[in-house]
Scaffold this active site. Sequence first.
Site, PDB file in Angstrom:
ATOM      1  N   HIS A 128       2.762 -18.885 -15.592  1.00  0.00           N
ATOM      2  CA  HIS A 128       1.546 -18.157 -16.144  1.00  0.00           C
ATOM      3  C   HIS A 128       1.635 -16.664 -15.409  1.00  0.00           C
ATOM      4  CE1 HIS A 128       0.525 -21.949 -18.032  1.00  0.00           C
ATOM      5  NE2 HIS A 128       0.620 -22.403 -17.062  1.00  0.00           N
TER       6      HIS A 128
ATOM      7  N   HIS B 176      -3.843  -7.762 -14.112  1.00  0.00           N
ATOM      8  CA  HIS B 176      -4.963  -6.932 -14.121  1.00  0.00           C
ATOM      9  C   HIS B 176      -5.266  -6.121 -15.449  1.00  0.00           C
ATOM     10  CE1 HIS B 176      -8.242  -4.473 -13.483  1.00  0.00           C
ATOM     11  NE2 HIS B 176      -7.668  -3.323 -13.487  1.00  0.00           N
TER      12      HIS B 176
ATOM     13  N   ASN C 202     -12.231  -4.003 -19.241  1.00  0.00           N
ATOM     14  CA  ASN C 202     -11.829  -3.880 -17.689  1.00  0.00           C
ATOM     15  C   ASN C 202     -12.927  -4.090 -16.900  1.00  0.00           C
ATOM     16  OD1 ASN C 202     -10.801  -3.269 -15.236  1.00  0.00           O
ATOM     17  ND2 ASN C 202     -10.074  -1.185 -15.822  1.00  0.00           N
TER      18      ASN C 202
ATOM     19  N   HIS D 215       0.857  -1.292  -0.032  1.00  0.00           N
ATOM     20  CA  HIS D 215       0.040  -0.160  -0.084  1.00  0.00           C
ATOM     21  C   HIS D 215       0.916   1.244   0.058  1.00  0.00           C
ATOM     22  CE1 HIS D 215      -3.370   2.499   0.838  1.00  0.00           C
ATOM     23  NE2 HIS D 215      -4.271   1.661   1.022  1.00  0.00           N
TER      24      HIS D 215
END
Length: 496
Positions: A375, A379, A412, A290
């Site tokens: 693999h 995103h 998306n 984060h």
Amino acid sequence: MKLLYHHAISNAPYLVLAAAAAAVALRASRLARTRADDLAAARELLASNLPLAVALLAAAVVLATAYLMRRPRPVYLLDFACYKPGPEHVVTRETFMAQSAAAGAFTGDSLAFQRKILERSGLGQGTYFPAAVLNSPPNPCMAEARREAEQVMFGAIDAVLAKTGVRARDIGVVVVNCSLFNPTPSLSAMIVNHYKLRGNVATYNLGGMGCSAGLISIDLAKQLLQVHRNSYALVVSMENITLNWYWGNNRSMLVSNCLFRMGGAAILLSNRGGDRRRAKYQLLHTVRTHSGAADRAYRCVFQEEDDAAGVGVALSKDLMAVAGEALRTNITTLGPLVLPMSEQILFLASLVARRVFGLAGVRPYIPDFKMAFDHFCIHAGGRAVLDTIEKNLGLGAWHMEPSRMTLYRWGNTSSSSLWYELAYAEAKGRVRRGQTAWQIAFGSGFKCNSAVWRALRTVEPGADERNPWAGEIHNFPVEVPKVEAVATATADAASS
């Protein structure tokens, strides 16, 4: 030479062990003559100190029991399912522009900007929108948003329950993530009510956590399965388009309209030892980073009002730079967990050369993650995101294919896009037993999260009729042009 070096370093422990074994064998042969005397002495010592021997044995049993009870419980992925909307939800690029023009909310400059983004987006002609956005005129409202959520969630959950044979009342944990639609009762409560889950089910609803929330949900479910013994955890990842379509003319907010599409996924996890035999994957690692402490990272994906009081999600020009920094932070943590020793040594050597010896001419070494993973599920946030990750990680077209084809076919779909990508690899017959898959996602805040899975069995192509790519996987991959023009006749006719 690098491959030779990699094999030498990887096999170094075995060479050392072989040498040590030879030395031990030589030493043992020299002591063979005194072995009988040593055994007799040991028996005599044990007989004279029987209470001590019993105490040591009891202590060993206690320590072994404590270790077995405290070690992390393995988490298995039984199966997953991705929602595939019906043909009535299909939105082509021309349909998108026609609906935008007919809405009457966008200026000519905004329509031209959306057309430009759409032409360079990497999205194909088969993505999906909810009915409320496709209706003429559009009718976004709470009822339509609930209808979209029910279609996506229940469609994916029905499929994963059918694939696994698990009864809904056996589910002990439910985690749902949806960033921009958080009704009351919650989405997790909608699932409990629809499937009549048991009264002691532990439910969690994650909101506002962006496109990386799917892996946050996986990590939360993993932690909960360390506490709830012999349980199933259902994870549902989705986004809701109906109430989050932007109807203004702020360009930084219009980009989301062009990229986000309808979709969702349901994942069923288990910590039952007996489920290993039928599970598809085992969860090896989750790494969450984060960077929200930095204002630039915190505000690079920000929901706010525009000058006309319209609410939208603004994407900052710093987004790609922030994503790159977040990725480097994440792989710095993940690398030692997954990279072979050969890559870690090269990375450490370059770091020491630059930081300790001040050799500015030594370039930072980028570890070859292709030696750690088979693999890659990155995103599908947009073409620019995929281009940045491909360059930073040194990946090839084959590794990027699941992500690029998912962006082309589905758009998306936010946090669920990772599962459409893994489904692509399965449909292509690429997933073999023992191979590893790396899922990596970015989200508002700003967060970068990773999950690493190991395949427990080979997934045969065509074996899963509920795979969202079933019946059309033979059409992929396709060549996606850098610019794909939108036919203007449809949009112009609608606007007139």
